[in-house]
Motif scaffolding. Structure first.
Motif, mmCIF file in Angstrom:
data_model
loop_
_atom_site.group_PDB
_atom_site.id
_atom_site.type_symbol
_atom_site.label_atom_id
_atom_site.label_comp_id
_atom_site.label_asym_id
_atom_site.label_seq_id
_atom_site.Cartn_x
_atom_site.Cartn_y
_atom_site.Cartn_z
ATOM 1 N N GLY A 1 45.799 46.926 38.587
ATOM 2 C CA GLY A 1 46.272 48.334 38.513
ATOM 3 C C GLY A 1 46.833 48.723 37.346
ATOM 4 N N SER A 2 46.873 49.969 37.161
ATOM 5 C CA SER A 2 47.585 50.591 35.712
ATOM 6 C C SER A 2 47.940 51.756 35.877
ATOM 7 N N THR A 3 48.834 52.089 35.502
ATOM 8 C CA THR A 3 49.496 53.425 35.451
ATOM 9 C C THR A 3 50.110 53.939 34.198
ATOM 10 N N ARG A 4 50.160 55.278 33.747
ATOM 11 C CA ARG A 4 50.606 55.818 32.511
ATOM 12 C C ARG A 4 51.596 57.002 32.811
ATOM 13 N N LYS A 5 52.621 57.184 32.233
ATOM 14 C CA LYS A 5 53.404 58.428 32.086
ATOM 15 C C LYS A 5 53.333 58.784 30.628
ATOM 16 N N TYR A 6 52.661 59.476 30.249
ATOM 17 C CA TYR A 6 52.711 59.993 28.610
ATOM 18 C C TYR A 6 53.897 60.757 28.396
ATOM 19 N N PRO A 7 54.321 60.444 27.363
ATOM 20 C CA PRO A 7 54.053 59.542 26.282
ATOM 21 C C PRO A 7 55.123 58.352 26.398
ATOM 22 N N TYR A 8 55.779 58.018 27.335
ATOM 23 C CA TYR A 8 56.740 57.123 27.336
ATOM 24 C C TYR A 8 56.362 55.645 27.846
ATOM 25 N N VAL A 9 55.629 55.630 28.748
ATOM 26 C CA VAL A 9 55.476 54.449 29.348
ATOM 27 C C VAL A 9 54.315 54.068 29.937
ATOM 28 N N GLU A 10 53.614 52.961 29.803
ATOM 29 C CA GLU A 10 52.281 52.548 30.597
ATOM 30 C C GLU A 10 52.592 51.271 31.214
ATOM 31 N N ALA A 11 51.880 50.930 32.124
ATOM 32 C CA ALA A 11 51.926 49.402 32.843
ATOM 33 C C ALA A 11 50.527 49.009 33.375
ATOM 34 N N GLU A 12 50.433 47.786 33.294
ATOM 35 C CA GLU A 12 49.257 47.417 33.995
ATOM 36 C C GLU A 12 49.578 45.768 34.326
ATOM 37 N N GLY A 13 48.713 45.481 35.472
ATOM 38 C CA GLY A 13 49.074 44.442 36.114
ATOM 39 C C GLY A 13 47.659 43.587 36.649
ATOM 40 N N LEU A 14 47.289 42.409 36.417
ATOM 41 C CA LEU A 14 46.348 41.980 37.224
ATOM 42 C C LEU A 14 46.626 40.647 37.714
ATOM 43 N N ILE A 15 46.627 40.212 39.026
ATOM 44 C CA ILE A 15 46.940 39.107 39.807
ATOM 45 C C ILE A 15 46.051 38.714 40.699
ATOM 46 N N TRP A 16 45.855 37.379 40.739
ATOM 47 C CA TRP A 16 44.798 36.874 41.676
ATOM 48 C C TRP A 16 45.233 35.738 42.447
ATOM 49 N N ALA A 17 44.503 35.552 43.459
ATOM 50 C CA ALA A 17 44.875 34.202 44.363
ATOM 51 C C ALA A 17 43.471 33.690 44.534
ATOM 52 N N GLY A 18 43.531 32.504 44.694
ATOM 53 C CA GLY A 18 42.145 31.687 44.889
ATOM 54 C C GLY A 18 42.245 30.479 45.442
ATOM 55 N N ALA A 19 41.212 29.729 46.046
ATOM 56 C CA ALA A 19 41.226 28.590 46.522
ATOM 57 C C ALA A 19 39.836 28.179 46.575
ATOM 58 N N GLY A 20 39.801 26.662 46.726
ATOM 59 C CA GLY A 20 38.493 26.240 46.828
ATOM 60 C C GLY A 20 38.237 24.955 45.754
ATOM 61 N N SER A 21 36.909 24.639 45.440
ATOM 62 C CA SER A 21 36.854 23.735 44.283
ATOM 63 C C SER A 21 37.366 24.075 43.059
ATOM 64 N N PRO A 22 37.778 22.944 42.088
ATOM 65 C CA PRO A 22 38.187 23.170 40.907
ATOM 66 C C PRO A 22 37.445 24.214 40.129
ATOM 67 N N GLN A 23 38.203 25.396 39.395
ATOM 68 C CA GLN A 23 37.544 26.040 38.491
ATOM 69 C C GLN A 23 38.553 26.251 37.234
ATOM 70 N N ILE A 24 38.451 27.203 36.460
ATOM 71 C CA ILE A 24 39.617 26.865 35.188
ATOM 72 C C ILE A 24 40.921 26.760 35.775
ATOM 73 N N GLY A 25 41.253 28.052 36.360
ATOM 74 C CA GLY A 25 42.650 27.863 37.073
ATOM 75 C C GLY A 25 43.062 27.307 38.250
ATOM 76 N N LEU A 26 42.163 26.727 38.974
ATOM 77 C CA LEU A 26 42.558 26.289 40.136
ATOM 78 C C LEU A 26 42.703 24.792 40.416
ATOM 79 N N ARG A 27 43.422 24.490 41.446
ATOM 80 C CA ARG A 27 43.533 23.118 41.690
ATOM 81 C C ARG A 27 42.672 22.862 42.887
#
Lengths: 352, 399
Positions: free
Chosen positions: B37-63
């Motif tokens: 998600g991302s949002t912006r209130k010009y000109p003062y503030v903007e915010a962004e975020g990306l979160i993820w959850a995963g499971a399974g066989s090992p990938q880059i960030g997965l146990r």
């Protein structure tokens, strides 16, 4: 017979060239071309005659493109029964105008009060045969004092959503050539300029440590995307790493290799795959072994498995007084000071 | 009532977006859910975020077979309304001056003086993710840069980085990005290690393009010392310093409205051996808007005893169906790598191929699936299936 063959070959070649021209876009299926703004201007036709109502438009609303009905109001006997806009005016420029309408904060109504209907004052391109009539920065800045905002990357006052506008920067660097190589040096010099269009998520998709999977796998349905780890990268990644190890270290910790290999079971710790080193790799002092020379040629390969706790393996032999002897290259002279001598103290036990 | 009747303030109208994505792979089995998600209130503030959850066989960030929840990006950028300062706080990619892109939990502030002089300060804890091993303690530094109007910017920077209580990096750097004429651009970056004195990295590029953008040429040089790019607390920094150097040129040519060519060649030094690397690529757009495309590419690395292979890649985006609301596309992609040193043990050819099918709806839905097969020196035959379902909602800002 020869003549018949020659004629047939010529016809074939002409057809082939025609097909190629169409395929390459040299000859377009629908010959849309820039709208003849200049011809209309020269005839003294007021802009509002075709773009009626634009002068009352605020930040929202239609873009006021003329319809075929508007055209035939004057051109009473059109030469073609199709929609005029199919040929007169390029679709991509109309699309650009629509995107600007949607993502740019601009009011014709306010400007009309100042400009008193003088459209050409801003839309200078209508005086030439172009239908790309979007106003460029210098024209805006001739009245509005936005130079300070331009310098401070404060684009949001007008450009609500620059990526949405799909307007590439006028500067030709970065996006046209080898993006993967060029973007880094530009981003280091003027990162705030990049962030006027690009989000942190776009940077982190490649440079993020906590990225769940690489972009070429995550966006598997976008094969045209330029990524460092393209398609079959995995089969040559060891060779690419050896050819330019610094490239890998830009994003990956040296521990990344052993971490991934251990997880996938492709490492020396795997009893099935066994020791990855060739025979004669290491041996007792005085024996012919190759690991020392290889390590000096490519120390990052060693670090990629033996970093961290794995360093103890090297130290066990190469500790001062140990059987492994001096691992430093000829002429080595450490310039690490006593506050930063962690690697020294691993082997030089009890040293100052 | 007065507030409701008042016209909407321009500052209140900004784009906001939310998206959710499900991504899965079969063999090995992996599942991910990504929320952004991302949002912006010009000109003062903007915010962004990306979160993820995963499971399974090992990938880059997965146990392996463990549920993992991580944030890739989570930050807020606060701006002085007059543009005097920008401050970003949270998890983001820090890349400025001598600092090579570092994923950090921290802050970055830019202060702008009227003289077009920028002062930057930054600091934080480098993100380590789920990787075992040593932990980097923190990174901090600053940069000063001088804007030269339309011509560009010059900068000088300094940072240090601590690891296990010891200074593991202390670098100074200089950089510039200049456009002295509308047809000429140049940029360079130089960084020097102080802890273990020596050159770390030099990147330089000079490019020129025709006014219509149909032809563009670039010359470049990249010199890196990988050992000094390591943390200087690593034992392997005492083994000497075999740097790498690449210098060459890149040419882009739009030979026809729908046909582009790229040609790049460079002399390359690695492990005290010289060779060359290069590629030739062409893209043909099958319609004026570029919705259908065909790509062909030949790539070659020839550095004796270091990297020797040739790769051939073909990819396409084929629009299968399109109406006002829906599009369906087919994306085949094939790459074949021919290693110079072939043996029955490693295989003679390393082929890779993928066929993807994608449906997109104008309301923001995307559904895609793919089958993928490859053969490498490690795995004789590897077959996988991939799928992705995504939904994105964007509020345009003016509405």
């Amino acid at each position: 017979m020869t003549r018949t063959l020659s004629i047939t070959a010529l016809i074939f070649l002409a057809g082939f060239a025609g097909a190629c021209a169409k395929m390459l876009g040299l000859e377009q299926e629908r010959e849309n071309h820039a709208f003849e703004h200049r011809a209309h201007v020269v005839e003294g036709i007021n802009c509002l005659q075709c773009h009626a109502g634009i002068q009352f438009t605020g930040e929202e609303g239609p873009v006021h493109f003329p319809t075929t009905e508007d055209c035939v109001a004057c051109h009473e006997e059109p030469h073609n029964p199709d929609t005029c806009g199919d040929c007169h005016g390029r679709a991509r420029n109309r699309h650009a105008a629509e995107m600007a309408r949607r993502h740019l904060r601009f009011s014709h109504e306010l400007h009309n009060q100042e400009g008193a209907g003088d459209c050409i004052r801003c839309h200078v391109n209508v005086t030439v045969d172009s239908d790309y009539v979007r106003v460029k920065h210098p024209t805006c800045f001739s009245c509005h004092t936005h130079k300070g905002q331009f310098f401070s990357r404060d684009c949001g006052g007008c450009h609500i959503d620059l990526p949405g506008e799909m307007t590439l920067p006028e500067s030709h660097v970065v996006h046209d050539g080898n993006f993967l190589r060029e973007h880094g040096v530009q981003a280091n010099a003027q990162a705030d300029l990049c962030t006027t269009c690009h989000t942190q998520r776009q940077c982190a998709a490649c440079h993020g440590v906590t990225v769940p999977t690489i972009p070429s796998r995550f966006r598997f349905d976008e094969p045209m995307r330029q990524t460092m780890h393209r398609a079959n990268f995995i089969s040559v990644h060891n060779q690419e790493a050896a050819a330019d190890p610094g490239q890998c270290v830009v994003c990956h910790s040296e521990l990344f290799c052993v971490d991934c290999h251990t997880r996938l079971g492709i490492s020396g710790q795997n009893p099935v795959r066994g020791n990855p080193h060739p025979p004669g790799w290491s041996g007792p002092p005085g024996s012919s072994n190759t690991h020392g020379q290889a390590a000096r040629l490519d120390p990052l390969s060693c670090a990629s498995c033996h970093s961290g706790a794995g360093e103890a393996l090297c130290v066990s032999c190469h500790v001062v007084g140990g059987p492994g002897g001096n691992p430093h290259p000829p002429g080595f002279n450490s310039r690490l000071d006593i506050r930063n001598d962690l690697p020294c103290r691993l082997c030089h036990l009890g040293g100052p | 009532m007065l507030l409701l009747a008042a016209p909407q303030s321009p500052a209140a109208a900004q784009p906001h977006s939310l998206s959710a994505e499900l991504w899965g792979q079969l063999e090995p089995n992996v599942g991910l859910i990504v929320l952004e998600g991302s949002t912006r209130k010009y000109p003062y503030v903007e915010a962004e975020g990306l979160i993820w959850a995963g499971a399974g066989s090992p990938q880059i960030g997965l146990r392996d077979n463990q549920m993992t929840v991580e944030a890739l990006v989570l930050n807020v950028k606060v701006r002085d309304p007059k543009g005097i300062s920008d401050t970003r706080l949270g998890r983001f990619i820090l890349s400025t001056g001598a600092v090579r892109a570092v994923h950090v939990d921290g802050g970055h502030m830019i202060l702008r003086a009227p003289s077009k002089t920028n002062f930057e300060i930054f600091g934080g804890v480098p993100v380590e993710g789920d990787i075992d091993g040593r932990r980097y303690d923190w990174i901090a530094g600053g940069r000063i840069s001088q804007g030269l109007g339309k011509i560009g910017v010059l900068g000088a920077s300094y940072y240090n980085r601590y690891n296990s209580g010891q200074r593991s990096d202390e670098e100074v750097g200089a950089d510039f990005a200049l456009r002295p004429a509308h047809w000429l651009e140049m940029a360079a970056k130089f960084s020097w290690e102080i802890v273990n004195p020596g050159l770390v990295e030099v990147l330089a590029t000079l490019s020129s393009a025709t006014a219509n953008g149909k032809v563009r040429g670039e010359v470049f040089a990249t010199k890196r010392d990988p050992v000094r790019m390591l943390q200087q607390t690593s034992l392997f920094t005492v083994l000497g310093s075999p740097g790498t150097l690449r210098t060459g040129a890149n040419l882009f040519w739009r030979s026809a409205p729908r046909l582009d060519f790229w040609l790049e060649g460079a002399a390359a030094e690695a492990q005290h051996t010289w060779g060359w690397v290069g590629y030739f690529r062409t893209v043909l757009r099958t319609d004026d808007e570029g919705k259908g495309r065909v790509l062909g590419e030949i790539r070659r690395q020839a550095i004796p005893s270091v990297a020797n292979w040739t790769g051939f890649r073909v990819a396409a985006v084929i629009p299968v169906y399109k109406d006002h609301d829906n599009t369906v596309g087919l994306m085949p992609e094939v790459e074949v790598v021919l290693p110079d040193e072939r043996s029955s043990e490693t295989g003679l050819v390393w082929p890779w191929g993928r066929l993807a099918l994608r449906y997109q709806h104008i309301k923001g839905w995307t559904v895609a699936a793919a089958a993928e097969a490859s053969s490498t020196q490690n795995v004789q035959v590897d077959v996988r299936a991939l799928a992705r379902v995504a939904y994105q909602r964007t509020w345009d800002g003016k509405k």
